[in-house]
Design an enzyme around this catalytic site. Structure first.
Site, short mmCIF file in Angstrom:
data_model
loop_
_atom_site.label_atom_id
_atom_site.label_comp_id
_atom_site.label_asym_id
_atom_site.label_seq_id
_atom_site.Cartn_x
_atom_site.Cartn_y
_atom_site.Cartn_z
N ASN A 165 42.51 40.34 46.72
CA ASN A 165 43.97 40.53 46.88
C ASN A 165 44.33 41.60 47.91
OD1 ASN A 165 43.07 42.53 45.16
ND2 ASN A 165 44.83 42.45 43.80
N PRO A 189 32.18 42.08 49.42
CA PRO A 189 33.60 41.70 49.33
C PRO A 189 33.75 40.37 48.61
CG PRO A 189 32.75 41.23 51.53
CD PRO A 189 31.61 41.84 50.75
N GLU A 264 38.21 49.78 38.51
CA GLU A 264 39.65 49.55 38.65
C GLU A 264 39.90 48.14 38.17
OE1 GLU A 264 41.83 51.66 39.42
OE2 GLU A 264 40.82 53.23 40.55
N LEU A 265 40.36 48.00 36.92
CA LEU A 265 40.43 46.67 36.31
C LEU A 265 41.89 46.22 36.17
CD1 LEU A 265 37.57 47.27 33.75
CD2 LEU A 265 37.41 46.44 36.10
N CYS A 298 47.13 44.27 40.86
CA CYS A 298 46.90 44.74 39.49
C CYS A 298 47.99 45.70 39.03
CB CYS A 298 45.52 45.38 39.38
SG CYS A 298 45.23 46.58 40.65
N GLU A 396 47.54 39.03 32.49
CA GLU A 396 47.98 39.42 33.84
C GLU A 396 48.37 38.13 34.57
OE1 GLU A 396 44.89 41.46 35.98
OE2 GLU A 396 46.30 42.93 36.74
N GLU A 473 40.97 56.68 42.36
CA GLU A 473 40.76 56.51 43.81
C GLU A 473 41.92 57.17 44.54
OE1 GLU A 473 40.16 52.29 44.40
OE2 GLU A 473 38.05 52.47 43.85
P1 ADP Z 1 39.59 37.98 40.56
O1 ADP Z 1 40.13 37.34 39.35
O2 ADP Z 1 40.49 38.94 41.22
O3 ADP Z 1 38.91 37.03 41.50
P2 ADP Z 1 37.00 38.84 39.76
O4 ADP Z 1 36.69 39.96 38.84
O5 ADP Z 1 36.57 37.46 39.37
O6 ADP Z 1 38.53 38.96 39.99
O7 ADP Z 1 36.41 39.11 41.20
C1 ADP Z 1 36.38 40.38 41.81
C2 ADP Z 1 35.06 40.53 42.53
O8 ADP Z 1 34.01 40.42 41.58
C3 ADP Z 1 34.78 39.46 43.57
O9 ADP Z 1 34.12 40.08 44.68
C4 ADP Z 1 33.84 38.52 42.86
O10 ADP Z 1 32.97 37.83 43.74
C5 ADP Z 1 33.06 39.48 42.01
N1 ADP Z 1 32.43 38.89 40.81
C6 ADP Z 1 32.90 37.93 40.01
N2 ADP Z 1 32.03 37.68 39.00
C7 ADP Z 1 30.95 38.50 39.19
C8 ADP Z 1 29.73 38.73 38.48
N3 ADP Z 1 29.40 38.07 37.39
N4 ADP Z 1 28.90 39.68 38.99
C9 ADP Z 1 29.21 40.38 40.10
N5 ADP Z 1 30.35 40.20 40.78
C10 ADP Z 1 31.22 39.28 40.34
#
Ligand code: ADP
Length: 494
Positions: A165, A189, A264-265, A298, A396, A473
């Site tokens: 995002n 990324p 940062e969730l 977020c 969300e 951050e």
């Molecule tokens: P969004 O819903 O914003 O896509 P995610 O948490 O799925 O949020 O993705 C955020 C980042 O985490 C992305 O770079 C994605 O590739 C990565 N990601 C998603 N699943 C995993 C995982 N199991 N292990 C490591 N990275 C992950």
């Protein structure tokens, strides 16, 4: 189209900003594992094929960052600062191109993308300054012949995983602080938006940031790359921005080597309009806090609570201000809301909205895709009579949907706002100074916008409480996440 550039990039002033493979140890790698496609969410067109990297490349990047750490952390703060300043300047010099790349792969309006580039660069210049102020401490000792000294030292290799995002700023908020502290950095990324990250790598080279200090690993096997970045014992610190479920998994993975962790969730931001609020200001604040990035941040408002005496007046003003917002491809002049990132995002929002309407919420504006524009263009939407038990109140939304409810008392507004396991951003509008402090203290959130809808900047500590995360951050506090305290007990001074 291997390693070829879509013709849309020929409109850039500097074509060399577009790369198609991971950047490790100062080199863009030639791909050995095939490629993955990056699409433009505005029209579905293929933008680029980017070389797949996996666990092996992640390990190589950690090796490069480990090798570069002694040299980079051994520079003086002023030397690191100068390189970071140069990096930041280059981002601003190429702001137009970086913004265009960002809009093409992510979808947000071009003006917003340009804003993200300057926002991202501002973290780099901010932390370039902070690098010089990584001060330690001298503490009075309990014995007369002792002196207690506290040093702040770079923690080591930092690994990060970032979302789509903010393809530029979510990387820079972490990398700027890490590099300023003297750490070296590996980022994976989001696979949907790797081009903005690779453009930053190109500018890092031009800024004279040494090979191995900033590495980018691009690939679709997030799990495999994530396993390396969270479990390799050479990584001292792991920083993640993304969804709460993935964050929890990565946090657990980091336990195996007891890494320092920042998370940062997700959030579920409330926006409270009290009966003493400046309603016109509240409407403007809400539009800014809700519709930026088509609602895909977020800190975007998820739930709006309006006090009964001003409910009708506020709603009337809100509908009037929301209806004319321009939904369009991000590159189109005047665009205020771009497409959503992908079909899964559209499906999720449609499902949440349908459920809410089935349970008694009322649709006042929007509520559907604008099919003339394309399958990912979701109209700005307003629903009322939304209740706490609806999924849409607990999830969300990540889209341009405003959910409105009415409340009567201050206590009720606080209880409704805090009724969530998350605690990232929250907002309220009031002109009563007593109420402002009462409510601000009572809200269980890491960040509170008071008569303000846009709250994030490099000088302020960004972060959440409860399940929204760990760490901060930005700001002078942000450097601490990348340092270790070392206590020296100097004896024999008597
Ligand atoms: P969004 O819903 O914003 O896509 P995610 O948490 O799925 O949020 O993705 C955020 C980042 O985490 C992305 O770079 C994605 O590739 C990565 N990601 C998603 N699943 C995993 C995982 N199991 N292990 C490591 N990275 C992950």
């Amino acid at each position: 189209m291997t390693n070829q550039t879509n013709s849309v990039f020929s409109q850039l002033n500097d074509n060399a900003l577009v790369h198609h493979s991971s950047y490790i140890a100062g080199q863009f790698q030639s791909g050995r594992n095939g490629h993955f496609a990056v699409h433009n969410p505005a029209d579905g067109s293929l933008l680029a094929l980017v070389a797949e990297a996996g666990a092996t490349e992640a390990e190589q990047a950690v090796t490069a960052a480990t090798a570069a750490f002694p040299g980079w952390s051994g520079l003086t703060a002023a030397e690191r600062s100068a390189k970071l300043m140069r990096w930041s300047q280059l981002m601003l010099e190429h702001q137009h191109d970086l913004a265009r790349i960002l809009t093409l792969e992510q979808g947000k309006p071009l003006d917003e993308a340009a804003g993200e580039i300057s926002y991202g660069a501002s973290f780099v210049s901010w932390f370039a300054e902070e690098a010089k102020r990584m001060n330690g401490d001298i503490i009075p000792a309990p014995k007369a012949n002792q002196q207690i000294l506290v040093l702040k030292q770079a923690i080591g290799v930092v690994a990060a995983i970032t979302p789509w995002n903010f393809p530029n700023a979510m990387i820079l908020r972490k990398a700027a602080a890490a590099l300023a502290a003297g750490c070296t950095f590996v980022v994976k990324p989001a696979e949907l938006t790797p081009l903005s990250a690779l453009a930053l790598a190109e500018l890092a080279t031009r800024a004279g940031i040494p090979a191995g200090v900033f590495n980018v690993v691009t690939g679709t096997d997030a799990k495999a790359i994530g396993q390396v970045l969270t479990k390799d014992s050479r990584v001292a610190k792991f920083s993640f921005t993304g969804s709460t479920p993935v964050g929890k998994t990565l946090l657990a993975q980091c336990a195996s080597t007891v890494k320092k962790v920042s998370m940062e969730l997700g959030g579920n931001a409330p926006f409270i309009v009290f009966d003493d609020a400046d309603l016109a200001a509240a409407v403007q604040g809400l539009l800014a806090a809700k519709f930026r990035n088509a609602g895909q941040t977020c800190v975007c408002v998820n739930r709006v609570f309006v006090q009964r005496p001003v409910y009708d007046a506020f709603l009337a003003q809100l509908i009037k201000a929301t209806a004319p917002l321009k939904l369009a491809p991000g590159l189109e002049a005047g665009c205020q809301i771009g497409p959503l990132i992908n079909q899964a995002a559209v499906d999720k929002i449609t499902r949440l909205l349908d459920q809410a309407l089935d349970q008694g919420a009322e649709l006042l504006l929007g509520g559907a895709i604008d099919a003339d524009l394309g399958p990912l263009f979701f109209q700005p939407t307003i629903v009322t009579d939304v209740t706490a038990d609806m999924q849409i109140s607990q999830t969300e939304i990540f889209g341009p949907v405003l959910c409105i409810s009415v409340f009567d008392t201050e206590q009720e507004a606080i209880a409704l706002s805090n009724n969530t396991p998350t605690g990232l951003a929250s907002y309220f509008y009031s002109r009563d100074i007593g109420r402002i402090f009462r409510v601000a203290k009572a809200l269980d959130y890491g960040m509170i916008g008071i008569n303000e809808g846009l709250i994030s900047n490099a000088a302020a500590p960004f972060g959440g409480v409860k399940e929204s995360g760990l760490g901060r951050e930005g700001s002078s506090y942000g450097l601490d996440d990348f340092t270790e305290l070392k206590y020296l007990c100097l004896g024999g001074l008597g």
